[in-house]
Each structure stands twice: as C-alpha cells, then as structure tokens.
Design a protein around this motif. Structure first.
Motif, PDB file in Angstrom:
ATOM      1  N   CYS A 224     -12.739  20.331  22.591  1.00 56.90           N
ATOM      2  CA  CYS A 224     -13.468  19.796  21.428  1.00 56.90           C
ATOM      3  C   CYS A 224     -13.743  18.295  21.623  1.00 56.90           C
ATOM      4  O   CYS A 224     -13.136  17.651  22.481  1.00 56.90           O
ATOM      5  N   LEU A 225     -14.615  17.770  20.784  1.00 56.57           N
ATOM      6  CA  LEU A 225     -14.886  16.329  20.811  1.00 56.57           C
ATOM      7  C   LEU A 225     -13.678  15.577  20.246  1.00 56.57           C
ATOM      8  O   LEU A 225     -13.011  16.061  19.329  1.00 56.57           O
ATOM      9  N   ASN A 226     -13.389  14.414  20.803  1.00 57.19           N
ATOM     10  CA  ASN A 226     -12.376  13.508  20.248  1.00 57.19           C
ATOM     11  C   ASN A 226     -13.094  12.249  19.782  1.00 57.19           C
ATOM     12  O   ASN A 226     -14.028  11.789  20.456  1.00 57.19           O
ATOM     13  N   ILE A 227     -12.650  11.708  18.655  1.00 54.88           N
ATOM     14  CA  ILE A 227     -13.281  10.475  18.155  1.00 54.88           C
ATOM     15  C   ILE A 227     -12.206   9.459  17.773  1.00 54.88           C
ATOM     16  O   ILE A 227     -11.076   9.837  17.483  1.00 54.88           O
ATOM     17  N   VAL A 228     -12.614   8.192  17.763  1.00 55.74           N
ATOM     18  CA  VAL A 228     -11.730   7.133  17.268  1.00 55.74           C
ATOM     19  C   VAL A 228     -12.266   6.745  15.890  1.00 55.74           C
ATOM     20  O   VAL A 228     -13.291   6.059  15.784  1.00 55.74           O
ATOM     21  N   PRO A 229     -11.619   7.239  14.809  1.00 61.27           N
ATOM     22  CA  PRO A 229     -12.146   6.982  13.464  1.00 61.27           C
ATOM     23  C   PRO A 229     -12.359   5.488  13.208  1.00 61.27           C
ATOM     24  O   PRO A 229     -11.556   4.651  13.637  1.00 61.27           O
TER      25      PRO A 229
ATOM     26  N   GLY B  73     -20.202  27.303  12.862  1.00 58.51           N
ATOM     27  CA  GLY B  73     -20.996  27.201  11.634  1.00 58.51           C
ATOM     28  C   GLY B  73     -20.782  25.886  10.910  1.00 58.51           C
ATOM     29  O   GLY B  73     -21.562  25.516  10.038  1.00 58.51           O
ATOM     30  N   SER B  74     -19.719  25.153  11.301  1.00 65.36           N
ATOM     31  CA  SER B  74     -19.501  23.837  10.685  1.00 65.36           C
ATOM     32  C   SER B  74     -20.329  22.801  11.451  1.00 65.36           C
ATOM     33  O   SER B  74     -20.863  23.087  12.535  1.00 65.36           O
ATOM     34  N   ALA B  75     -20.396  21.593  10.887  1.00 64.69           N
ATOM     35  CA  ALA B  75     -21.117  20.518  11.584  1.00 64.69           C
ATOM     36  C   ALA B  75     -20.365  19.212  11.419  1.00 64.69           C
ATOM     37  O   ALA B  75     -19.784  18.943  10.365  1.00 64.69           O
ATOM     38  N   LEU B  76     -20.369  18.440  12.480  1.00 63.55           N
ATOM     39  CA  LEU B  76     -19.787  17.096  12.436  1.00 63.55           C
ATOM     40  C   LEU B  76     -20.944  16.110  12.316  1.00 63.55           C
ATOM     41  O   LEU B  76     -21.850  16.118  13.157  1.00 63.55           O
ATOM     42  N   ILE B  77     -20.896  15.300  11.264  1.00 63.93           N
ATOM     43  CA  ILE B  77     -21.902  14.246  11.092  1.00 63.93           C
ATOM     44  C   ILE B  77     -21.246  12.964  11.550  1.00 63.93           C
ATOM     45  O   ILE B  77     -20.144  12.636  11.087  1.00 63.93           O
ATOM     46  N   MET B  78     -21.838  12.257  12.477  1.00 67.22           N
ATOM     47  CA  MET B  78     -21.163  11.041  12.956  1.00 67.22           C
ATOM     48  C   MET B  78     -22.134   9.927  13.310  1.00 67.22           C
ATOM     49  O   MET B  78     -23.321  10.164  13.524  1.00 67.22           O
ATOM     50  N   ARG B  79     -21.596   8.733  13.347  1.00 67.02           N
ATOM     51  CA  ARG B  79     -22.366   7.577  13.814  1.00 67.02           C
ATOM     52  C   ARG B  79     -22.447   7.658  15.329  1.00 67.02           C
ATOM     53  O   ARG B  79     -21.432   7.941  15.984  1.00 67.02           O
ATOM     54  N   PRO B  80     -23.626   7.362  15.925  1.00 66.12           N
ATOM     55  CA  PRO B  80     -23.714   7.492  17.386  1.00 66.12           C
ATOM     56  C   PRO B  80     -22.762   6.562  18.123  1.00 66.12           C
ATOM     57  O   PRO B  80     -22.292   6.885  19.221  1.00 66.12           O
ATOM     58  N   HIS B  81     -22.470   5.393  17.497  1.00 65.92           N
ATOM     59  CA  HIS B  81     -21.650   4.406  18.209  1.00 65.92           C
ATOM     60  C   HIS B  81     -20.169   4.519  17.879  1.00 65.92           C
ATOM     61  O   HIS B  81     -19.398   3.614  18.236  1.00 65.92           O
ATOM     62  N   ILE B  82     -19.734   5.606  17.239  1.00 64.53           N
ATOM     63  CA  ILE B  82     -18.293   5.840  17.113  1.00 64.53           C
ATOM     64  C   ILE B  82     -17.789   6.149  18.529  1.00 64.53           C
ATOM     65  O   ILE B  82     -18.497   6.802  19.321  1.00 64.53           O
ATOM     66  N   ILE B  83     -16.605   5.643  18.888  1.00 61.86           N
ATOM     67  CA  ILE B  83     -16.095   5.926  20.244  1.00 61.86           C
ATOM     68  C   ILE B  83     -15.719   7.402  20.297  1.00 61.86           C
ATOM     69  O   ILE B  83     -15.034   7.914  19.399  1.00 61.86           O
ATOM     70  N   HIS B  84     -16.194   8.087  21.327  1.00 62.27           N
ATOM     71  CA  HIS B  84     -15.890   9.520  21.446  1.00 62.27           C
ATOM     72  C   HIS B  84     -15.752   9.938  22.898  1.00 62.27           C
ATOM     73  O   HIS B  84     -16.200   9.236  23.813  1.00 62.27           O
ATOM     74  N   SER B  85     -15.110  11.083  23.091  1.00 63.53           N
ATOM     75  CA  SER B  85     -14.949  11.640  24.440  1.00 63.53           C
ATOM     76  C   SER B  85     -14.798  13.141  24.311  1.00 63.53           C
ATOM     77  O   SER B  85     -14.659  13.681  23.203  1.00 63.53           O
ATOM     78  N   SER B  86     -14.804  13.782  25.451  1.00 58.58           N
ATOM     79  CA  SER B  86     -14.709  15.229  25.469  1.00 58.58           C
ATOM     80  C   SER B  86     -13.870  15.602  26.683  1.00 58.58           C
ATOM     81  O   SER B  86     -14.257  15.309  27.814  1.00 58.58           O
ATOM     82  N   LYS B  87     -12.679  16.154  26.427  1.00 61.22           N
ATOM     83  CA  LYS B  87     -11.815  16.501  27.565  1.00 61.22           C
ATOM     84  C   LYS B  87     -12.139  17.901  28.061  1.00 61.22           C
ATOM     85  O   LYS B  87     -12.766  18.684  27.342  1.00 61.22           O
TER      86      LYS B  87
ATOM     87  N   GLY C 298      -5.662   5.111  18.551  1.00 57.83           N
ATOM     88  CA  GLY C 298      -5.383   6.539  18.414  1.00 57.83           C
ATOM     89  C   GLY C 298      -6.668   7.291  18.124  1.00 57.83           C
ATOM     90  O   GLY C 298      -7.683   6.677  17.760  1.00 57.83           O
ATOM     91  N   HIS C 299      -6.654   8.588  18.295  1.00 60.39           N
ATOM     92  CA  HIS C 299      -7.889   9.345  18.094  1.00 60.39           C
ATOM     93  C   HIS C 299      -7.642  10.647  17.338  1.00 60.39           C
ATOM     94  O   HIS C 299      -6.503  11.060  17.160  1.00 60.39           O
ATOM     95  N   THR C 300      -8.742  11.228  16.920  1.00 60.82           N
ATOM     96  CA  THR C 300      -8.710  12.498  16.170  1.00 60.82           C
ATOM     97  C   THR C 300      -9.450  13.550  16.980  1.00 60.82           C
ATOM     98  O   THR C 300     -10.553  13.293  17.469  1.00 60.82           O
ATOM     99  N   ALA C 301      -8.841  14.710  17.108  1.00 65.20           N
ATOM    100  CA  ALA C 301      -9.515  15.840  17.769  1.00 65.20           C
ATOM    101  C   ALA C 301     -10.350  16.557  16.710  1.00 65.20           C
ATOM    102  O   ALA C 301      -9.839  16.893  15.635  1.00 65.20           O
TER     103      ALA C 301
END
Ligand SMILES: O=C(O)CCC(=O)C(=O)O
Length: 227
Positions: free
Chosen positions: A151-156, A186-200, A177-180
């Motif tokens: 899944c995507l990981n983000i730094v809130p 069927g769900s959707a994640l709405i996010m800012r493009p410049h939030i730090i994110h990664s995908s393991k 720290g980050h959030t998985a």
C-alpha cells in the motif's frame, strides 16, 4: 502515528473515503482491468483515461469532479490519469518523494518553474508551490490494500513543509513517522501531491490496482496548457 482513517485533507493533507465508488462502478473498473497487463508497470500506465475509456465515464457517472469541489475550489480539470498495477510478478517500490512535476504543452521561462525535462516529447517541469496547492490527487483503490500488497505510505502533514530538497526527505520521514494507507477496494485516498509518500514492495504480494487521478484549478500562464 495516526491510522489513515483518522486523517483529514485539511489538516494532514490526506483523507480516506470509504465506499467512494458505487459497487457497480467498482465492479466495472475491476472487470475492465482484470485482463490488462502492462509491460513496464512501475511508472504506471500514463494517459490512462484514453487507454481505459471507462475512467472518464466513471468520473462522469460518479460526479467525481463535483465531489472534489468540497476539497479544492472550482473550476477543476483532470490533468493527469495513471493506472498503477502491482502484482505478484511486478512487485515494485517507489522511494519517499513528493509529486512536484507536471506536464505542459510548451517550454516557458518563469521564476519558480524548475528542472525542465522532455519525456516522450512532452515537457515536464517542477511546479511552484502555488500550483501544487491548487492540485488534488485522487487514488481510487480497485483492490483491498495493506502492507502485504504494498500500500501507499504517507507522512501526514508533510505537505505543510512545502517543496523539500530531495536529500532531506528521508531524514524528515524518519523523524516524523508515517502512516500506511490501508484501504478497501472502492475507497479513495484524496491527497495533496506534495505530501511525502512512498510505496514499498508487498510483503505477501497480490494484485493492487489504483486509478490515480490529478485535478487542478490552477490557471497556467497564457498560451500554456496541461499536457
Ligand atoms: O501507487 C503507488 O504505490 C506509488 C505511486 C507514487 O508514488 C506516485 O504516484 O507518485
């Protein structure tokens, strides 16, 4: 660290909406992509709305643009659509980063617009913060996702730091720290493009399909269009 269900777009720069798609739209998109295999999957399938026409239809049927107006002032337009597919055989990863680059139809010189490159004949540029703040990324999950299928990981709240030099991203992430982004199909994640994110890589890989849509209300300089 917060679970993704506790995050809000306003405060944390990301928000998960359960049951974003109707069951019928989810089923149709799953069926349309069931047999779609991509040769180079890591970068995803670009211009996905032209290659999977159901994406544009779903945006219309589900009134997605109108619903996003609660997050970003209109008029919004779809400026990028990518289809990502992580699978047992293509279990890729993407290191920590911010999405800073947009595609436009011509080169121009203006302060704050940096690192111009051409990919497949299309101009790409790192956009100023004002552009990123007028963009919204919507990631529609076509499969259930957690750490097992990468899944995507983000730094809130990391979007609040603005554009960060790439060399400092790893240390900021380690400190914050980050959030998985564990999510159901069927769900959707709405996010800012410049939030730090990664995908393991998935620890127990299975298919993980995402329709990634970027919308913007930013008025580009005269005679420049999104590409
Ligand atoms: O889909 C993913 O897991 C990663 C996508 C990503 O890093 C991006 O869109 O910038």
């Amino acid at each position: 660290m917060f679970p993704v269900s506790g995050l809000t777009f306003t405060e944390h720069g990301a928000e998960l909406i359960d049951d974003f798609l109707s069951p019928a739209s989810l089923k149709s998109l799953q069926t349309a992509t069931d047999t779609l295999t991509l040769p180079t999957i890591k970068g995803g399938l670009r211009n996905a709305e032209t290659k999977i026409p159901l994406i544009s239809k779903t945006i219309e049927i589900e009134a997605i643009q109108e619903r996003l107006e609660a997050y970003l002032a209109p008029p919004l337009s779809l400026v990028r659509a990518i289809y990502f597919d992580k699978t047992i055989d293509q279990n890729w990863l993407v290191p920590w980063h911010q999405d800073l680059t947009i595609a436009v139809d011509r080169f121009f010189e203006c302060e704050g617009w940096e690192n111009w490159t051409q990919k497949d004949g299309i101009w790409h540029v790192q956009a100023p913060l004002a552009v990123l703040e007028n963009m919204i990324t919507l990631r529609i999950h076509l499969d259930d996702t957690d750490q097992r299928n990468g899944c995507l990981n983000i730094v809130p709240s990391s979007h609040a730091l603005g554009r960060i030099p790439h060399r400092t991203i790893t240390s900021i992430t380690a400190q914050s720290g980050h959030t998985a982004c564990v999510a159901n199909a069927g769900s959707a994640l709405i996010m800012r493009p410049h939030i730090i994110h990664s995908s393991k890589k998935g620890t127990k890989p299975s298919r993980r399909r995402i329709i990634h849509l970027e919308f913007s209300s930013f008025q580009l300089p005269e005679d420049v269009n999104w590409a």
